[in-house]
Design a protein around this motif. Structure first.
Motif, PDB file in Angstrom:
ATOM      1  N   UNK A   1      20.670 -12.908  10.799  1.00 53.16           N
ATOM      2  CA  UNK A   1      21.672 -13.943  10.546  1.00 53.16           C
ATOM      3  C   UNK A   1      22.936 -13.752  11.380  1.00 53.16           C
TER       4      UNK A   1
ATOM      5  N   UNK B   1      27.094 -16.590  16.598  1.00 50.80           N
ATOM      6  CA  UNK B   1      27.689 -16.026  15.389  1.00 50.80           C
ATOM      7  C   UNK B   1      27.028 -16.639  14.145  1.00 50.80           C
ATOM      8  N   UNK B   2      27.186 -15.993  12.988  1.00 52.47           N
ATOM      9  CA  UNK B   2      26.504 -16.451  11.770  1.00 52.47           C
ATOM     10  C   UNK B   2      26.715 -17.935  11.475  1.00 52.47           C
ATOM     11  N   UNK B   3      27.972 -18.422  11.659  1.00 50.63           N
ATOM     12  CA  UNK B   3      28.238 -19.809  11.277  1.00 50.63           C
ATOM     13  C   UNK B   3      27.458 -20.796  12.140  1.00 50.63           C
TER      14      UNK B   3
ATOM     15  N   UNK C   1      23.905 -20.764  10.927  1.00 54.58           N
ATOM     16  CA  UNK C   1      23.790 -21.541   9.693  1.00 54.58           C
ATOM     17  C   UNK C   1      23.658 -23.021  10.014  1.00 54.58           C
TER      18      UNK C   1
END
Ligand SMILES: Nc1ncnc2c1ncn2[C@@H]1O[C@H](COP(=O)(O)OP(=O)(O)OP(=O)(O)O)[C@@H](O)[C@H]1O
Ligand SMILES: [Mg+2]
Lengths: 252, 290, 325
Positions: A48, A69-71, A74
């Motif tokens: 993630x 990056x994680x965002x 997502x």
């Protein structure tokens, strides 16, 4: 769907993962098992984007997402829940799910502070959506409770609702059954199947063997940061190495 | 050559920053707290020594001991009543509490001893010593001497005594340390004791050079923190080097550029390091341990 | 459920309207007196505390350099209107935009830092700014201050007495409060609170924490700069001590006392801490001791601040009375 290629992760001198390669097939449920400290959570953290991998690549569909990056991950459909539930404790249950709808709304600083008409209607829309997701996991009556005050089992459900609100392509769950009683676990198994039936690919880390064997199409076994085996539940149950390293150990 | 003069005075203030930096690092390493009240310990060292001399009529050495003891007592009270009641404190609340303690200490000192700037007499006169083209004050020698002694002493303590090793164990892993029977709370208290004593000592030896007042703690504390950051918050030579570099840069900057911006230099360096090398100047590689 | 929310929205509106009414009527009892002067500063401080609270109480990011933005606003307006005789309103806009831009730019490296490091970095920014106010003597007048800043005026109407200035400042403050109330109860506000509770989880939920933190930092700098401009035009004389580290700490105290993460808490904190020194006037300089004690004891015993602590107390007392009856 999700493919991990030669993932390795070192923390200083400690090698938490090395040479992990496997794919999670679209529409399936994949179980990841292994004894404590095997590196399962670390694998999710790498997948993630919470930790950068020391080596290897993470692919979503055809796309190499290792640098995102994680965002950003997502936003393109890779979402997870946490082993030690990470709720937004000071917000209400409903607001938690509404944060999950963050990517599906877009009013920014200006629109929100000026309370533009379209911001109001967007707000209404995500509120209703959030309620639907609470309904989906079966806790609509808790909408106004502060998330920090939830009992553990409900907290797990809320985490799932919040993650589902992103309408992920693939959902990673880290020990969703930990701390649940047997009735709650049975309900959880149904919920996970329901999630799969919505077309969401699921990968879950779990210690509850009955649950894993019951719902998973494919199982990956980790031990000491390496992949021990991969196969159907049946193959894993019969794999002598796995029995020796893992199942055998838990019988002690 | 004026340059040599700047370097000498830079080394002297740099030594002070180094000592304060070490006192920051000691608390940070045992508790994870950056103590915003650290500068007040330094201020207390100077102010209490002057008070002991003027009010209690103590001789210098006794006054210094009394001041260090007094500051240590404040450190203990601070730990006991402001830090310990907060179990599972967030960094945010610890920052707020130590800031609160800092202005509280400053306020009380101001109320009791007034706002005047006071000087402590130099320990052994003010006859300058010629060093090439520059001059060295006897007080400079005191500062260098004390700093070297403290560095050697803390090295011995942290690496060669049981208590020192236990404190280091706490800083590596508190839970593991408590599992092997180290009383973490005692170590935390001890770190406050050592740190406040060290800070006040720094305050005492600098007081004859720079004068002291109730409000000198803020700047001194921040610069000590800057030194500690340069050294990567370690309690070793990195911090000492950081302090010395900072002291020299400041003194050169003040001499060659403008004295008004002297204080700004430290903060530019602080920001630069926080932005570019938050792990400090001398540590290599990232250590991502959580 | 939906109905419940509508009721809540309505009561929020009523609360704000009542608050506006209170602000409107507050100076009447002492129209000419000294207190309305103090109430102006309550307004300025409310804006500053609100700015800090959005950052600290909602997003969980500390700043010990708020006084820098306040000072930049004040000196920006002061210098432009006295040295360059610029129109005060134009200067105010120009300064606010520049300060916001400045905050935006330094926000990226600064807000990458967390906890103590963030605190120290913002403190550093604050102190550098204060040194600049002191040292750029040609522009700012240095330690002796900058005087002769004009009052604001619209058309022929000049804000030249306490009462007029009171309404001027509070007009701005009310707008800031309204915008903040809107913000915290929106998608953005939820994102900020999520970052506060768990930054990792927020990011995994798709919240772009880095940008959001910088945005709220910028917004809080903007409010502070406006407060600074207003302050400069109200008092017409400014000096660096009004924008020192001590002021940043005072703002922190306001927010902690009023209530972290509460818009009205910021106002309550500003009110109390602006009035307190006036009440303590007899014991000069006593105030920092009180601030210190307040910071420590509030954090330990009443971390929710007075806005949450007082109703809590009521709830505890009222059922007890009922029980007796
Ligand atoms: N941030 C970190 N820093 C250092 N070491 C870490 C970090 N995160 C994990 N580890 C180490 O990596 C190894 C794998 O940990 P991980 O949490 O992935 O195991 P796990 O399989 O999830 O175990 P469990 O079943 O107990 O959840 C452990 O030895 C752990 O101590
Ligand atoms: Mg795990």
């Amino acid at each position: 769907m999700l493919r991990l290629e030669g993932i390795g992760k070192r923390f200083g001198g400690l090698t938490a993962l090395s040479g992990i390669t496997f794919s999670v097939i679209e529409g399936s449920i994949t179980g990841i098992i292994g004894p404590n400290g095997a590196g399962k959570t670390t694998l999710f953290n790498v997948a993630t984007g919470i930790y950068p991998p020391s080596e290897g690549a993470v692919l979503l569909g055809e796309k190499n997402i290792s640098a995102l990056p994680p965002e950003r991950r997502a936003r393109i459909g890779l979402v997870r829940t946490f082993q030690n539930i990470e709720l937004f404790g000071k917000m209400t249950v409903l607001e938690n799910v509404m944060v999950g709808l963050h990517t599906q709304s877009k009013c920014g600083f200006l629109a929100c502070s000026l309370r533009m008409p379209w911001q109001m209607s967007e707000e209404r829309r995500i509120r209703e959506k959030a309620l639907e997701w609470l309904d989906f996991v079966g806790i609509p009556d808790l909408a106004d409770v502060e998330a920090g005050a939830l009992p553990f089992g409900k907290g797990r459900l809320l985490e799932i609702a919040r993650a589902m609100a992103l309408e992920p392509k693939i959902l990673l769950m880290d020990e969703p059954a930990a701390g649940l009683n047997s009735r709650e676990t049975a309900e959880l198994a149904e919920l996970i199947k329901k999630i799969r039936d919505l077309g969401v690919t699921v990968a879950l880390v779990e210690h509850d063997m009955d649950l894993v064997m019951d719902i998973c199409d494919q199982i990956v076994v980790l031990n000491l940061g390496t992949m021990l085996a991969q196969g159907t539940p049946r193959e894993i149950q019969e794999n002598p190495e796995v029995i020796a390293a893992y199942l055998g150990e838990s019988e002690d | 050559m004026e340059l040599l003069q700047f370097v000498i005075s830079g080394l002297a203030t740099g030594s002070i920053y180094a000592l304060i930096g070490l006192s920051f690092a000691i608390i940070f390493n045992s508790t994870g707290i950056i103590n915003f009240a650290q500068g007040e310990f330094v201020m207390l060292g100077g102010v209490l020594t002057i008070c002991a001399i003027t009010l209690l009529k103590l001789p210098l050495l006794a006054a210094i001991l009394a001041a260090v003891a007094g500051t240590t007592l404040v450190g203990i009270i601070f730990e006991r009543f402001a830090i310990r009641p907060l179990k599972n404190a967030t960094p945010l609340s610890l920052i707020i509490i130590t800031i609160g303690a800092s202005i509280l200490i400053r306020g009380v000192v101001m109320l009791l001893f007034g706002k005047d700037t006071q000087a402590l007499p130099a320990f052994s006169g003010t006859t300058p010593i010629e060093v090439g083209s520059a001059t060295l004050l006897p007080q400079h020698l005191w500062i260098f001497g004390v700093t070297i002694l403290v560095i050697i002493g803390s090295r011995l303590f942290f690496h060669h005594t049981i208590t020192g090793k236990a404190m280091r164990a706490c800083s590596f892993n508190r839970r593991a340390a408590s599992l092997v029977g180290i009383s973490v709370w005692r170590m935390v208290l001890l770190s406050f004791v050592i740190s406040s004593a060290l800070g006040s000592l720094a305050g005492v030896i600098i007081a004859p050079l720079t004068m002291t007042a109730y409000d000198v703690g803020v700047m001194l504390g921040l610069k000590g923190f800057c030194a500690a950051i340069m050294g990567g918050m370690g309690s070793g030579l990195g911090t000492v080097l950081g302090g010395l570099i900072l002291g020299i840069l400041e003194s050169l900057g003040a001499g060659l550029l403008s004295s008004g911006y002297k204080d700004a230099i430290a903060f530019f360096i602080l920001l630069l390091i926080l932005f570019v090398r938050p792990q400090g100047l001398f540590k290599k590689g990232e250590t991502e341990r959580v | 459920m939906a109905k419940k929310k509508k009721v809540a929205l309505k009561s929020d509106k009523i609360k704000f309207l009542v608050f506006c009414l209170v602000v409107l009527l507050a100076p009447l009892p002492f129209a000419k007196g000294y207190l309305s002067n103090v109430l102006i500063f309550v307004g300025v401080n409310s804006m500053l505390a609100l700015g800090l609270n959005l950052l600290l109480g909602y997003a969980g990011q500390i700043s010990l350099g708020q006084a820098a933005f306040f000072g930049l606003g004040a000196y920006g307006s002061g210098v432009l209107t006295t040295q360059f005789t610029m129109n005060p309103w134009l200067a105010m806009v120009l300064v606010a935009v520049s300060v916001a831009l400045f905050a935006f730019l330094i926000g990226f490296p600064v807000l990458k830092l967390k906890g103590h490091y963030l605190a120290m970095a913002t403190l550093g920014v604050g102190i550098i700014a204060n040194i600049a106010f002191n040292e750029t003597v040609d522009l700012t007048g240095g330690p002796s201050g900058l005087s002769g800043i004009p009052n604001l005026s619209i058309g022929g109407f000049t804000f030249d007495n306490d009462l007029k200035n009171y309404y001027l400042v509070w007009g701005f403050a009310l707008v800031a409060i309204l915008l903040s109330l809107n913000l915290v109860n929106s998608r953005v506000g939820r994102g900020l609170r999520a970052i506060h509770d768990s930054e990792v989880a927020a990011r995994v939920m798709g919240v772009n924490a880095r940008i959001m933190k910088v945005q709220v930092f910028t917004f809080s700098a903007l409010i502070s700069a406006l407060a600074g401009s207003l302050y400069a035009h109200v008092v017409t004389f400014i000096s660096p001590t009004s924008f020192s580290f001590a002021v940043s700490v005072e703002l922190l105290t306001m927010v902690v006392i009023g209530g972290l993460g509460s818009v009205y808490g910021s106002i309550l904190g500003a009110l109390l801490l602006t009035l307190l020194p006036e009440l303590l006037r007899a014991f000069q300089d006593f105030d920092i001791i009180v601030y210190g004690l307040l910071l420590i004891s509030m954090t330990i015993y009443l971390p929710g601040g007075l806005v949450r602590g007082i109703p809590e107390l009521f709830r505890r007392l009222v059922p007890a009375r009922r029980g007796n009856a």
